[in-house]
Enzyme design. Structure first.
Site, PDB file in Angstrom:
ATOM      1  N   GLU A  87      -5.121  -3.259   3.560  1.00 29.64           N
ATOM      2  CA  GLU A  87      -4.882  -3.945   4.837  1.00 29.64           C
ATOM      3  C   GLU A  87      -6.072  -4.815   5.256  1.00 29.64           C
ATOM      4  O   GLU A  87      -6.005  -5.542   6.240  1.00 29.64           O
ATOM      5  CB  GLU A  87      -4.624  -2.918   5.959  1.00 29.64           C
ATOM      6  CG  GLU A  87      -3.315  -2.159   5.835  1.00 29.64           C
ATOM      7  CD  GLU A  87      -3.408  -0.918   4.950  1.00 29.64           C
ATOM      8  OE1 GLU A  87      -4.368  -0.822   4.133  1.00 29.64           O
ATOM      9  OE2 GLU A  87      -2.533  -0.045   5.061  1.00 29.64           O
ATOM     10  N   THR A 138       0.867  -1.165   0.000  1.00 27.31           N
ATOM     11  CA  THR A 138       0.000   0.000   0.000  1.00 27.31           C
ATOM     12  C   THR A 138       0.910   1.223   0.000  1.00 27.31           C
ATOM     13  O   THR A 138       1.855   1.312   0.786  1.00 27.31           O
ATOM     14  CB  THR A 138      -0.948  -0.030   1.216  1.00 27.31           C
ATOM     15  OG1 THR A 138      -1.662   1.192   1.266  1.00 27.31           O
ATOM     16  CG2 THR A 138      -0.216  -0.245   2.539  1.00 27.31           C
ATOM     17  N   LYS A 140      -7.907  20.350  13.077  1.00 22.31           N
ATOM     18  CA  LYS A 140      -8.200  20.359  14.506  1.00 22.31           C
ATOM     19  C   LYS A 140      -8.180  21.790  15.002  1.00 22.31           C
ATOM     20  O   LYS A 140      -7.131  22.409  15.149  1.00 22.31           O
ATOM     21  CB  LYS A 140      -7.205  19.470  15.248  1.00 22.31           C
ATOM     22  CG  LYS A 140      -7.339  18.029  14.773  1.00 22.31           C
ATOM     23  CD  LYS A 140      -6.457  17.044  15.484  1.00 22.31           C
ATOM     24  CE  LYS A 140      -6.742  15.642  14.924  1.00 22.31           C
ATOM     25  NZ  LYS A 140      -5.872  14.606  15.483  1.00 22.31           N
ATOM     26  N   TRP A 170     -12.993  18.931  15.633  1.00 19.98           N
ATOM     27  CA  TRP A 170     -12.509  18.491  14.325  1.00 19.98           C
ATOM     28  C   TRP A 170     -13.385  19.061  13.208  1.00 19.98           C
ATOM     29  O   TRP A 170     -14.609  19.079  13.306  1.00 19.98           O
ATOM     30  CB  TRP A 170     -12.517  16.956  14.228  1.00 19.98           C
ATOM     31  CG  TRP A 170     -11.511  16.278  15.116  1.00 19.98           C
ATOM     32  CD1 TRP A 170     -10.787  16.829  16.138  1.00 19.98           C
ATOM     33  CD2 TRP A 170     -11.129  14.901  15.060  1.00 19.98           C
ATOM     34  NE1 TRP A 170      -9.983  15.898  16.711  1.00 19.98           N
ATOM     35  CE2 TRP A 170     -10.169  14.690  16.077  1.00 19.98           C
ATOM     36  CE3 TRP A 170     -11.502  13.821  14.253  1.00 19.98           C
ATOM     37  CZ2 TRP A 170      -9.573  13.441  16.306  1.00 19.98           C
ATOM     38  CZ3 TRP A 170     -10.915  12.590  14.477  1.00 19.98           C
ATOM     39  CH2 TRP A 170      -9.951  12.405  15.498  1.00 19.98           C
TER      40      TRP A 170
END
Lengths: 543, 543
Positions: free
Chosen positions: B331, B186, B440, B445
């Site tokens: 993954e 990846t 942030k 957020w």
């Protein structure tokens, strides 16, 4: 070199954790043994299963202990499935329709430490009480208001009270996935029942296989009513498959009459069900009489014994319900084959389609099959040759509990199913007989089931059985036994003439005997061992 | 106590054995790299895979050796998948679109002993030749007639000649199911590519999960065209899932333009496909221009990046194709979630239905998810809170090859996906940002992706990016970067006014910068690391 993937065991507790987390407010609806409809959600079922797991610990149940159940399809039985296996004990489902001696044999052989029993089945357990000495207590699957009294059973525990005392903070243990999860005995027509001991791994893999589009094909949009009992080979895996997929469940309890089933189908919008042909025969007959329909139903799986073609046609053509003809065994968790068409079948005529449906289907990935002759040599997959059906796979037993019946497992790791079948090039399997019922005549095999099916096609025949009887030249020859329909005057000449153009000449029965009734097993199958005994010395007429 | 079920490992070779046995004459159709259409059957594919396994042995390939592939979706690549893994070696698929340095890094890090390469990609390998010293030979996936010449590559082997020399009597070894089967790197936007090493077990379990009715939903009646490349996370598992289910396969080779794909869909009757949104954007635009349709198509799975709502609506309403919005990662083998409705969604309005479709879906059984805050505390599953998405499951990596990137794997066994997401009570997950891109601001957020999606809704905006830049009081504040559409005169005041009633006041970008172009990765994603570097010292206007 090993892969670098997470090491997570395949566990039954993962199924209910998944349902509680992602399908928390999907319903499980039960017609209770007490009568009223009960409804709750996967989140509540999970909470109660965890309380039950705490309760089992409180009762002294250890990992590996066997817990027997004698119960219909209800939410409480469902909770027992998940709590017992989830905590590492073994959920041992017992068929309450078995004979007394079979029940005591099974409970003692399994060494069940507790029994979880529906209130209506307590009298049955009372009759066994003197003979099941290792059972420490009987938990009755009901509340205090419905608790039966028993002078015979010293320790009768109320299920709901047991749960009331517990908290739901139980953490499912991270078991080895090969840990035994459940136990089911298979009762043949001869010998003692034999125990099949499933593992967490085999059950979770079976659940994956059973949920596939070419198997039960269940999704989170389905409403699933398992009519096949939870004491019968994991209800064909449905408690697990519905939980994995987050399908709504409708559990019919003890009332399996057509009107009761239809009421649930209508009121709950059942899309999918599964049962043996007898159940559907009664439902279809009732629908026909009453003019009711089952419009929410999309699909039914029929197995346990061969599904009559007329049943598949009626479901498909009159009610728009797709029938999946299936085959399996307790030893196979139980699903082995499922009949769905292939791409090449897209343009079949209706006749061709229902011809195809008469097969028991193709093996699910995870199951391998072959047919063999008397010497164990593999026979061709040509749809014609028939031989002993042998299987192996991810969810097939490698032995029975205690080592009984070892002759069914060969050294190459195949299990002899005891069925005789054909296989074709596309993998469609068709059961033609039971191994012990096939008639071996001059080195060739004759299918007793094929002859019986042909014979019952005659309007004067109520029931038919074909057995092999000794023959000096041919070893065995077929004898046809017939129960006439009321008022029928059918005789030997007429039935033989009827069969004449339907079977090969050498398949023709050597004789026909008319009888008043035929013997059956506890589960309604023809008891051919008895017939073979009764006709052991029968002398066939000379040709 | 262990169960008494057969001990059979989960092996990739079982998949192709099953297909060859039960779907022997089902077709695999390929548009070859050479041009013509090639068609053969699962039985032939299995025979050739076994010949290849013998050939690999002949080349000295040992169990555990890595075999690299640089190839499009063809029958030969399919054979390499099954032969390499089946014999116990590791099939290492490599993305030919990666940069030179990434390719050499990956091949050397994996220590590939052979490369199997499409003829058209030989020039690419020639450029790497000096730097990939452990590679013993390059097998060109073609026949003698199409073999390229190379002065640079000393040992160029013709694939078809290699197979011609072999017999198909190879017996797949009975491997430990945790044996490594395949490898895929990846490539993030930072650092070296990281290798995910799949096992036979994880791949077979992923195959079960991926085939389920609420996942890809594939049956033996499907005609499956995987457009997502086989070098990209196992083509989302499709080579395995189609083989397990016996679906007909249509492999599009290197030609992924809309006209070529449409030709295959029409001529082969494709029912199902899967690809990233870009592919479908081109196809839908082409269909619209040419007036063609895709009437055989029932369903497409779209993932890789968020699927635009308009695409799902066009597929659904104009072409009758059901879109399944999916999310996964290399993954995760790669499937994590799939968006299908629940029973309760049966009566949604179209608007509500497509609202639901915008989520990335619910986790497949076998995958667990949670969202956490900066301190790793789990956040509520209320569809509003968003946090770092963490996953674990049966087919999730536990580490990268060689131990790189270990910070992504926490001590409780969860993998940090690097995505920021919401989860709702029914398990629907929605990606709101990448962890490193989320802004942030004052402890709260702000989703950069949400802001970008809103900005591109303005007709004057061709492309938009939002990054956080340092702010003395709030830590970070959003900066909006815009590439104007040709001829657009859009200015800061207009875009801010446009956004004003669409986002919370504290989400409003502090500034807007108009740029000529935005930087992208090799796979077409916004390269925000570069943007953050470029604007590291940007001074926001004071309010």
């Amino acid at each position: 070199m090993h892969g670098l993937m997470m090491d997570m065991p395949l566990l039954i507790s993962s199924l209910i954790k998944h349902a509680a987390q992602y399908h928390g407010d999907t319903e499980i609806v039960t017609r209770t043994v007490e009568g009223p409809i009960h409804r709750y959600t996967y989140a509540e079922a999970h909470s109660r299963a965890r309380r039950l797991a705490n309760a089992l610990k409180g009762l002294g149940v250890q990992q590996g202990d066997r817990i027997g159940t004698l119960a219909w399809n209800t939410h409480r039985h469902y909770e027992v499935y998940f709590a017992v296996s989830g905590m590492g004990a073994v959920c041992h489902t017992i068929n309450p329709r078995l004979f007394h001696d079979q029940l005591t044999y099974i409970i003692n052989h399994a060494r069940d430490v507790y029994l979880f029993v529906d209130a209506t089945l307590v009298p049955l357990v009372e009759q066994l009480a003197d003979e099941i000495r290792e059972v420490r207590g009987v938990v009755v699957l009901t509340d205090e208001a419905h608790m039966p009294k028993s002078d015979v059973l010293p320790r009768l525990i109320c299920y709901e009270s047991l749960l009331d005392e517990q908290r739901d903070d139980f953490d499912w243990p991270l078991l080895d996935e090969n840990t035994a999860s459940s136990l089911c005995y298979t009762s043949g027509t001869t010998g003692n029942p034999k125990g099949v001991l499933y593992s967490h791994r085999s059950n979770v893999l079976h659940t994956f296989g059973a949920a596939l589009p070419d198997s039960l094909n269940l999704s989170a949009r389905d409403v699933v009513m398992p009519v096949v009992p939870m004491f019968h080979a994991n209800a064909w895996g449905m408690p697990y498959v519905t939980t994995m997929t987050g399908a709504k469940q409708v559990l019919p309890g003890p009332q399996l009459d057509p009107a009761s089933l239809h009421e649930l189908i209508e009121s709950e919008g059942v899309t999918f069900s599964a049962a043996v042909p007898t159940v559907w025969l009664m439902l279809l007959s009732w629908l026909n009489e009453t003019g009711n329909r089952v419009d929410s139903m999309k699909s039914v799986v029929i197995g346990g014994s061969a599904c009559p073609r007329a049943m598949m046609e009626t479901f498909g053509e009159k009610y728009g319900v797709n029938v999946r003809h299936a085959w399996g065994m307790t030893e196979m968790s139980p699903l082995g084959t499922m009949n769905t068409p292939l791409l090449r079948h897209a343009n079949l005529s209706k006749k061709e389609y229902y011809d195809l449906c008469e097969n028991q289907g193709r093996p699910i990935f995870g199951v391998e099959m072959k047919i063999t002759d008397d010497e164990g040599r593999e026979l061709p997959r040509d749809g014609k040759a028939f031989g002993d059906l042998r299987v192996r796979g991810l969810w097939v037993a490698k032995s029975y509990l205690g080592g009984a019946g070892s002759s069914a497992f060969d050294e190459d790791g195949w299990f002899s199913t005891g069925d005789v079948a054909t296989l074709d090039a596309n993998g469609y399997m068709r059961i033609t007989d039971r191994s012990k019922d096939v008639i071996k005549s001059g080195g060739e095999w004759i299918s007793s089931i094929d002859l019986e099916n042909l014979a019952v096609g005659h309007p004067g025949v109520a029931e038919a059985a074909v057995i092999g009887v000794k023959h000096p030249k041919w070893d065995e020859r077929p004898l046809l036994l017939i129960v006439r329909r009321k008022d029928s005057k059918l005789d030997k000449a007429e039935i033989l003439t009827y069969l004449q153009d339907k079977v090969a000449r050498w398949w023709m029965p050597d004789d026909v005997v008319f009888v008043d009734e035929l013997p059956h097993t506890a589960t309604g199958k023809l008891l051919k061992t008895k017939l073979r005994e009764d006709f052991a010395d029968y002398v066939l007429p000379t040709a």
